[in-house]
Motif scaffolding. Structure first.
Motif, PDB file in Angstrom:
ATOM      1  N   MET A 181      -2.578 -34.646 -45.863  1.00  0.00           N
ATOM      2  CA  MET A 181      -1.160 -34.306 -45.741  1.00  0.00           C
ATOM      3  C   MET A 181      -0.914 -32.832 -46.029  1.00  0.00           C
ATOM      4  O   MET A 181      -0.050 -32.193 -45.417  1.00  0.00           O
ATOM      5  CB  MET A 181      -0.331 -35.181 -46.679  1.00  0.00           C
ATOM      6  N   THR A 182      -1.698 -32.266 -46.978  1.00  0.00           N
ATOM      7  CA  THR A 182      -1.557 -30.848 -47.292  1.00  0.00           C
ATOM      8  C   THR A 182      -1.925 -29.985 -46.097  1.00  0.00           C
ATOM      9  O   THR A 182      -1.196 -29.048 -45.735  1.00  0.00           O
ATOM     10  CB  THR A 182      -2.435 -30.478 -48.496  1.00  0.00           C
ATOM     11  N   PHE A 183      -3.062 -30.310 -45.460  1.00  0.00           N
ATOM     12  CA  PHE A 183      -3.475 -29.558 -44.273  1.00  0.00           C
ATOM     13  C   PHE A 183      -2.461 -29.718 -43.142  1.00  0.00           C
ATOM     14  O   PHE A 183      -2.125 -28.753 -42.447  1.00  0.00           O
ATOM     15  CB  PHE A 183      -4.856 -30.017 -43.798  1.00  0.00           C
ATOM     16  N   GLU A 184      -1.962 -30.952 -42.967  1.00  0.00           N
ATOM     17  CA  GLU A 184      -0.992 -31.194 -41.904  1.00  0.00           C
ATOM     18  C   GLU A 184       0.309 -30.451 -42.162  1.00  0.00           C
ATOM     19  O   GLU A 184       0.921 -29.905 -41.242  1.00  0.00           O
ATOM     20  CB  GLU A 184      -0.723 -32.696 -41.794  1.00  0.00           C
ATOM     21  N   LEU A 185       0.729 -30.406 -43.436  1.00  0.00           N
ATOM     22  CA  LEU A 185       1.952 -29.699 -43.786  1.00  0.00           C
ATOM     23  C   LEU A 185       1.818 -28.206 -43.529  1.00  0.00           C
ATOM     24  O   LEU A 185       2.743 -27.568 -43.008  1.00  0.00           O
ATOM     25  CB  LEU A 185       2.296 -29.947 -45.260  1.00  0.00           C
ATOM     26  N   ASP A 186       0.662 -27.635 -43.879  1.00  0.00           N
ATOM     27  CA  ASP A 186       0.434 -26.209 -43.621  1.00  0.00           C
ATOM     28  C   ASP A 186       0.483 -25.924 -42.122  1.00  0.00           C
ATOM     29  O   ASP A 186       1.062 -24.927 -41.678  1.00  0.00           O
ATOM     30  CB  ASP A 186      -0.915 -25.769 -44.196  1.00  0.00           C
ATOM     31  N   SER A 187      -0.150 -26.820 -41.323  1.00  0.00           N
ATOM     32  CA  SER A 187      -0.153 -26.627 -39.874  1.00  0.00           C
ATOM     33  C   SER A 187       1.252 -26.736 -39.303  1.00  0.00           C
ATOM     34  O   SER A 187       1.658 -25.928 -38.460  1.00  0.00           O
ATOM     35  CB  SER A 187      -1.072 -27.668 -39.223  1.00  0.00           C
ATOM     36  N   LEU A 188       2.020 -27.722 -39.776  1.00  0.00           N
ATOM     37  CA  LEU A 188       3.389 -27.890 -39.287  1.00  0.00           C
ATOM     38  C   LEU A 188       4.266 -26.705 -39.674  1.00  0.00           C
ATOM     39  O   LEU A 188       5.116 -26.261 -38.890  1.00  0.00           O
ATOM     40  CB  LEU A 188       3.983 -29.183 -39.838  1.00  0.00           C
ATOM     41  N   SER A 189       4.068 -26.193 -40.882  1.00  0.00           N
ATOM     42  CA  SER A 189       4.858 -25.043 -41.322  1.00  0.00           C
ATOM     43  C   SER A 189       4.599 -23.834 -40.432  1.00  0.00           C
ATOM     44  O   SER A 189       5.530 -23.116 -40.040  1.00  0.00           O
ATOM     45  CB  SER A 189       4.518 -24.703 -42.781  1.00  0.00           C
TER      46      SER A 189
END
Length: 286
Positions: free
Chosen positions: A82-90
């Motif tokens: 989720m952390t990696f996905e959140l960084d990518s989405l940001s």
């Protein structure tokens, strides 16, 4: 001791016959030859197989029931993903917001020769300077043709592989009265259709601009994925507002005859991909 070993060896290797008979007429149904050594060997193999299978199940399929640390490991793994996905989405949201702000500047006329500002608060329709908007819009189109429009340059050999992989919904049915021709500053196509025909979004997206100009009348612009923006002009009415999330095929406007650059009810459609105007006929069947 030697006698015991000999006796044990004789017992293990002694041959036996197991005969299965019919209870009524004592006829033989099956005959099996065996020794105790073979029985012990195959029993040992079966025990090893059962142990191996049990060990595999406990550490894979049954791990979530037998291992108390399973839930903790899964939670940690999900948190990392989720952390990696959140960084990518940001990052994607930041890039998209910058691109949308640039398009808003173009549509509102707040653009200079070689620079497109990164941010500006959207003004209300009543506060727009329509004369200045019309003038800057003409300047912007001239810069396109000369190739001096900063990041928004016309390219005929652009990399549109991702764009061609998208499915586009036909926004309106009719016949094309004016094709795409950037040489005469016509960065879209004109489609003539029935009066009051609904205009539909060609793909999923978010409305990033709605407004009115003296030349193009009622305008609505939709941001899609892959840095793609569709613009619909000369509408008689707009049915969506800025910020609305829409799906392909949703009605976003009604065909009209608003603006000075029109001689009858029609829809002017423009497609902008990565800041470049592309021919809608190459991707949509009208």
């Amino acid at each position: 001791m030697a006698r015991f070993k000999k006796t044990l060896s004789n017992w293990l290797n002694a041959r036996h016959i197991l005969i299965i008979q019919n209870e009524e007429n004592f006829s033989e149904k099956a005959t099996y030859k065996f020794t105790y050594a073979k029985i012990i060997f195959f029993a040992f193999l079966a025990l090893v197989a059962v142990f191996a299978l049990s060990f595999y199940l406990v550490n894979t399929i049954l791990d979530q029931w037998f291992d108390p640390r399973y839930a903790e490991r899964q939670t940690r793994q999900e948190l990392v993903e989720m952390t990696f996905e959140l960084d990518s989405l940001s990052y994607e949201l930041e890039s998209r917001d910058q691109f949308i702000q640039s398009i808003k500047k173009v549509l509102q006329g707040d653009v200079t020769t070689n620079e497109i500002p990164e941010s500006q608060e959207v003004a209300s329709s009543s506060d727009k300077d329509y004369t200045q908007l019309e003038k800057t819009d003409s300047i912007f189109k001239s810069e396109f043709e000369r190739g001096t429009g900063g990041d928004f340059l016309l390219t005929s050999n652009m990399d549109d592989v991702e764009l061609r992989g998208m499915y586009f919904f036909t926004p309106i049915t009719g016949y094309i009265s004016a094709p795409f021709d950037p040489q005469i500053e016509h960065f879209g196509i004109d489609i003539v259709s029935k009066k009051d025909e609904p205009v539909k979004s060609m793909a999923d997206g978010t409305v990033v601009f709605t407004g009115w100009t003296q030349t193009d009348g009622n305008i609505i612009a939709v941001q899609h994925r892959e840095n793609l923006i569709s613009i619909y002009k000369h509408n008689s009415a707009i049915t969506k507002a800025v910020g609305d999330v829409i799906s392909a095929g949703d009605i976003i406007a009604i065909i009209g005859n608003t603006g000075e650059l029109t001689s009858g009810p029609h829809l002017h459609i423009e497609l902008w991909y990565n800041g470049s105007a592309v021919n809608p006929e190459e991707f949509i069947s009208f």
